[in-house]
Design a protein around this motif. Sequence first.
Motif, PDB file in Angstrom:
ATOM      1  N   LYS A 230       0.817  -1.219   0.000  1.00 28.08           N
ATOM      2  CA  LYS A 230       0.000   0.000   0.000  1.00 28.08           C
ATOM      3  C   LYS A 230       0.853   1.272   0.000  1.00 28.08           C
ATOM      4  O   LYS A 230       0.491   2.268  -0.647  1.00 28.08           O
ATOM      5  CB  LYS A 230      -0.940  -0.007   1.208  1.00 28.08           C
ATOM      6  N   THR A 231       1.970   1.253   0.737  1.00 31.74           N
ATOM      7  CA  THR A 231       2.826   2.455   0.771  1.00 31.74           C
ATOM      8  C   THR A 231       3.598   2.637  -0.535  1.00 31.74           C
ATOM      9  O   THR A 231       4.006   3.757  -0.867  1.00 31.74           O
ATOM     10  CB  THR A 231       3.809   2.391   1.949  1.00 31.74           C
ATOM     11  N   LYS A 232       3.768   1.547  -1.262  1.00 32.43           N
ATOM     12  CA  LYS A 232       4.394   1.662  -2.579  1.00 32.43           C
ATOM     13  C   LYS A 232       3.442   2.369  -3.541  1.00 32.43           C
ATOM     14  O   LYS A 232       3.850   3.169  -4.386  1.00 32.43           O
ATOM     15  CB  LYS A 232       4.747   0.267  -3.114  1.00 32.43           C
ATOM     16  N   GLU A 233       2.146   2.060  -3.386  1.00 36.34           N
ATOM     17  CA  GLU A 233       1.129   2.706  -4.210  1.00 36.34           C
ATOM     18  C   GLU A 233       0.898   4.155  -3.774  1.00 36.34           C
ATOM     19  O   GLU A 233       0.666   5.031  -4.609  1.00 36.34           O
ATOM     20  CB  GLU A 233      -0.190   1.931  -4.113  1.00 36.34           C
ATOM     21  N   ASN A 234       0.954   4.363  -2.454  1.00 36.42           N
ATOM     22  CA  ASN A 234       0.685   5.690  -1.891  1.00 36.42           C
ATOM     23  C   ASN A 234       1.585   5.896  -0.668  1.00 36.42           C
ATOM     24  O   ASN A 234       1.328   5.341   0.395  1.00 36.42           O
ATOM     25  CB  ASN A 234      -0.792   5.805  -1.486  1.00 36.42           C
ATOM     26  N   PRO A 235       2.643   6.695  -0.788  1.00 33.90           N
ATOM     27  CA  PRO A 235       3.584   6.907   0.320  1.00 33.90           C
ATOM     28  C   PRO A 235       2.929   7.450   1.590  1.00 33.90           C
ATOM     29  O   PRO A 235       3.468   7.279   2.682  1.00 33.90           O
ATOM     30  CB  PRO A 235       4.582   7.925  -0.252  1.00 33.90           C
ATOM     31  N   ASN A 236       1.765   8.068   1.469  1.00 39.39           N
ATOM     32  CA  ASN A 236       1.064   8.620   2.635  1.00 39.39           C
ATOM     33  C   ASN A 236      -0.031   7.693   3.167  1.00 39.39           C
ATOM     34  O   ASN A 236      -0.865   8.108   3.975  1.00 39.39           O
ATOM     35  CB  ASN A 236       0.442   9.974   2.282  1.00 39.39           C
ATOM     36  N   LYS A 239      -0.308   7.322   7.094  1.00 38.21           N
ATOM     37  CA  LYS A 239      -0.750   8.564   7.730  1.00 38.21           C
ATOM     38  C   LYS A 239      -2.227   8.837   7.453  1.00 38.21           C
ATOM     39  O   LYS A 239      -2.975   9.268   8.345  1.00 38.21           O
ATOM     40  CB  LYS A 239       0.099   9.736   7.217  1.00 38.21           C
ATOM     41  N   GLU A 240      -2.665   8.557   6.235  1.00 39.73           N
ATOM     42  CA  GLU A 240      -4.043   8.846   5.842  1.00 39.73           C
ATOM     43  C   GLU A 240      -5.045   7.829   6.389  1.00 39.73           C
ATOM     44  O   GLU A 240      -6.243   8.117   6.472  1.00 39.73           O
ATOM     45  CB  GLU A 240      -4.149   8.897   4.312  1.00 39.73           C
ATOM     46  N   ASN A 241      -4.553   6.626   6.759  1.00 43.82           N
ATOM     47  CA  ASN A 241      -5.465   5.538   7.150  1.00 43.82           C
ATOM     48  C   ASN A 241      -5.106   4.897   8.493  1.00 43.82           C
ATOM     49  O   ASN A 241      -5.572   3.803   8.788  1.00 43.82           O
ATOM     50  CB  ASN A 241      -5.465   4.444   6.073  1.00 43.82           C
ATOM     51  N   LEU A 242      -4.297   5.587   9.292  1.00 45.49           N
ATOM     52  CA  LEU A 242      -3.759   4.972  10.513  1.00 45.49           C
ATOM     53  C   LEU A 242      -4.837   4.416  11.432  1.00 45.49           C
ATOM     54  O   LEU A 242      -4.717   3.283  11.929  1.00 45.49           O
ATOM     55  CB  LEU A 242      -2.902   5.990  11.271  1.00 45.49           C
ATOM     56  N   GLU A 243      -5.887   5.167  11.675  1.00 47.32           N
ATOM     57  CA  GLU A 243      -6.925   4.727  12.614  1.00 47.32           C
ATOM     58  C   GLU A 243      -7.644   3.482  12.105  1.00 47.32           C
ATOM     59  O   GLU A 243      -7.897   2.532  12.866  1.00 47.32           O
ATOM     60  CB  GLU A 243      -7.910   5.863  12.864  1.00 47.32           C
ATOM     61  N   ASP A 244      -7.945   3.440  10.800  1.00 46.68           N
ATOM     62  CA  ASP A 244      -8.613   2.271  10.226  1.00 46.68           C
ATOM     63  C   ASP A 244      -7.688   1.056  10.205  1.00 46.68           C
ATOM     64  O   ASP A 244      -8.136  -0.084  10.425  1.00 46.68           O
ATOM     65  CB  ASP A 244      -9.103   2.570   8.807  1.00 46.68           C
ATOM     66  N   ILE A 245      -6.402   1.275   9.935  1.00 43.25           N
ATOM     67  CA  ILE A 245      -5.444   0.160   9.937  1.00 43.25           C
ATOM     68  C   ILE A 245      -5.365  -0.442  11.336  1.00 43.25           C
ATOM     69  O   ILE A 245      -5.448  -1.673  11.511  1.00 43.25           O
ATOM     70  CB  ILE A 245      -4.040   0.625   9.486  1.00 43.25           C
TER      71      ILE A 245
END
Length: 341
Positions: A230-236, A239-245
């Motif tokens: 996922k971070t390869k697709e989107n480096p952020n 940070k953008e999904n921390l709570e859901d992860i």
Amino acid sequence: MPESKIIYILAIESSCDDTSAAVLQNNIVLSNVVANQKIHEEYGGVVPELASRAHQQNIVPVVNQALAKANIDKNQLSAIAFTRGPGLMGSLLVGTSFAKSLALGLNIPLIEVNHMQAHILAHFIKEEPMSPPTFPFLALTISGGHTQIVKVADYFKMEILGQTLDDAVGEAFDKSAKILGLPYPGGPLIDKYAAKGNPLRFEFPKPKVDGVNFSFSGLKTSILYFIQRKTKENPNFIKENLEDICASIQHTIVAILMGKLKKAVKFTGIKQVAIGGGVSANSGIRKALQEAESNLGWKTYSPKFEYCTDNAAMIGIVGYLKFLNKDFSTQDVTAKARYII
């Protein structure tokens, strides 16, 4: 067990990275002092050599503070209880040596305690309005080093029904947090962020393990690969999904624990379930147990937060129960890194 007289137990816990001392008057905690070791945070985990050195520095002031808070003189003590194991050998040696020396100097009994039994028997510390479980009951011990389901028939009659085949659940939480770039210890942080997230946002595989045994190594690997992709697709992405992860990771781990507990309840017919160990402070597992009370007719027991993580009060209650049985150790006793219930 009858309480024939006033008994004062000094308890010492040094199995990992917390130095703790407590004083109990029978089954009542008078003091419970814990010295944490912050030095491990910069290494992302406990460094055994540093832990043992810190125990040497902390043990005398911690014991003095416990006695002072309890307003007890050392000459009033009835016995010294200490953690013999399991744990880090260097850490255990500090507590064992100190307890042996103090008991010898005061000429009072020495009582060895199994750390994992203590997590279970912490429920028998007298705390209003809480009441202890009645025998028999099932205990789920969940920490950074252990994951076990234990059938408890009596104070010292315990049978391990299932346990982890690889990593402990606490390690799964901490390693997942490390993958997310969270500081050590990361388990409580996952719990914190999970409270605001969607637990069904991301799906992680649940290991297929026979019976009521556990496995968490595969789950950790799947989380690692998921985050890398996922971070390869989107480096952020983190940070953008921390709570859901975090919510999704916690949901998966709790589902694994509850699935095995349900199997154990069905297998034994015992619907009394108690939890213990550091991970028993996790809000997700506590909520799941409350729901099991309502939906499945279980009776569940969760310890006070101060008795979840490593502490000497739980060592003291075992020491008290053993004192009543006159189950004392000799000065020949040695620490045991591996110490089965």
